[in-house]
Design a protein around this motif. Structure first.
Motif, PDB file in Angstrom:
ATOM      1  N   CYS A 147       0.821  -1.208   0.000  1.00  0.00           N
ATOM      2  CA  CYS A 147       0.000   0.000   0.000  1.00  0.00           C
ATOM      3  C   CYS A 147       0.859   1.265   0.000  1.00  0.00           C
ATOM      4  O   CYS A 147       1.825   1.382   0.758  1.00  0.00           O
ATOM      5  N   TYR A 149      -0.701   4.392   0.300  1.00  0.00           N
ATOM      6  CA  TYR A 149      -1.536   5.472   0.825  1.00  0.00           C
ATOM      7  C   TYR A 149      -0.693   6.401   1.696  1.00  0.00           C
ATOM      8  O   TYR A 149       0.117   5.948   2.504  1.00  0.00           O
ATOM      9  N   GLU A 231      -4.331   5.405  -5.650  1.00  0.00           N
ATOM     10  CA  GLU A 231      -3.811   4.563  -4.573  1.00  0.00           C
ATOM     11  C   GLU A 231      -3.131   5.360  -3.473  1.00  0.00           C
ATOM     12  O   GLU A 231      -3.158   4.969  -2.310  1.00  0.00           O
ATOM     13  N   MET A 235      -7.540   4.433   0.544  1.00  0.00           N
ATOM     14  CA  MET A 235      -7.399   3.006   0.824  1.00  0.00           C
ATOM     15  C   MET A 235      -8.638   2.535   1.570  1.00  0.00           C
ATOM     16  O   MET A 235      -9.457   3.347   2.013  1.00  0.00           O
ATOM     17  N   LYS A 255      -5.162  -0.731  -1.158  1.00  0.00           N
ATOM     18  CA  LYS A 255      -5.842   0.082  -2.154  1.00  0.00           C
ATOM     19  C   LYS A 255      -7.300  -0.340  -2.283  1.00  0.00           C
ATOM     20  O   LYS A 255      -7.649  -1.498  -2.076  1.00  0.00           O
TER      21      LYS A 255
END
Length: 261
Positions: A147, A149, A231, A235, A255
């Motif tokens: 991830c 984010y 992305e 999330m 995501k």
């Protein structure tokens, strides 16, 4: 007996190469982007972002060619502040106020996280008390590693509230009320949704299913964090309570799924 988290005061300061007038213009547009939000300017260098139960104070000052933007708010308004920052950041190209890098020629991009999603998840899992109540499926762990984010701290707050919820659920504190009531009223989990759509549950089922202790679990309950359609800016966390092991099982942590618009 478990108590709700204590409200705290937060202050964050950022810098931008944009002039104060441009910052004020961007702030004024928030009322169009976020329903229920109003913007006022008590003085030329101050602004108030207000919504029901929310107050974010903004102060501007110019130092050495930079416009410094200081935001202050209480923890109960943290969710609103994150939405505000997700909208303002690409427009004003904010950087932390202690950053000295010349960014005048850079294109606006997603904020680089002070704390990554994976760091927050790994530290949470390393806590034996928390992992006794909230567990990550292997699929969710891999998603957290991948991830990008930008606001890992936002995920940290969600995980703390899920930990609080799991303790209450183990004691039967959720019985007699709907999941929506329990998580929104008693846990104060902002953005909580108790169900996923039929399209998510069927066509894209693989996005929201994980295996825990040999059992397939569908993560109907979920929270979406962020407000951007990429992305780095958004999330989701999908989870379910397992009555067999008396834990909240996180089946998705990364995501957003393919149905996000």
């Amino acid at each position: 007996m478990h108590h709700a988290p204590i409200r705290k005061n937060f202050t964050h300061e950022y810098q931008t190469t944009e002039a104060p007038a441009a910052v004020c213009a961007a702030l004024q547009r928030l009322s169009d982007a976020i329903p229920g939000v109003s913007i006022s300017h008590p003085t030329l260098d101050e602004a108030r972002i207000e919504a029901p139960g929310v107050l974010i104070r903004v102060k501007l000052r110019v130092v050495a060619g930079w416009t410094l933007v200081a935001t202050s708010f209480k923890s109960c308004a943290l969710w609103a502040w994150r939405k505000v920052m997700a909208i303002l950041h690409p427009v004003l190209n904010f950087r932390r106020a202690d950053c000295t890098k010349d960014v005048s020629a850079e294109k606006p991009q997603a904020k680089k996280p002070a704390v990554s999603v994976w760091k927050v998840v790994s530290e949470f899992m390393d806590d034996p008390q928390k992992s006794r109540h909230v567990v990550f499926a292997s699929k969710a762990i891999q998603q957290a590693k991948d991830c990008v984010y930008w606001d890992g701290e936002a995920l940290g707050e969600i995980l703390e509230r899920l930990y609080f919820a799991a303790q209450r659920m183990r004691e039967g504190g959720h019985e007699g009320v709907t999941r929506a009531t329990f998580f929104t009223k008693y846990v104060n989990l902002r953005g909580f949704r108790a169900h996923i759509s039929s399209t998510q549950a069927n066509k894209y089922r693989e996005d929201y299913v994980a295996v825990h202790n040999g059992k397939e679990i569908l993560g109907r309950m979920h929270v979406t964090i962020g407000a951007r359609h990429n992305e780095a800016g958004c999330m989701s966390v999908h989870f379910e309570y397992c009555p067999d092991c008396e834990r909240i099982v996180i089946v998705r942590c990364g995501k957003h799924g393919r149905t996000y618009h």
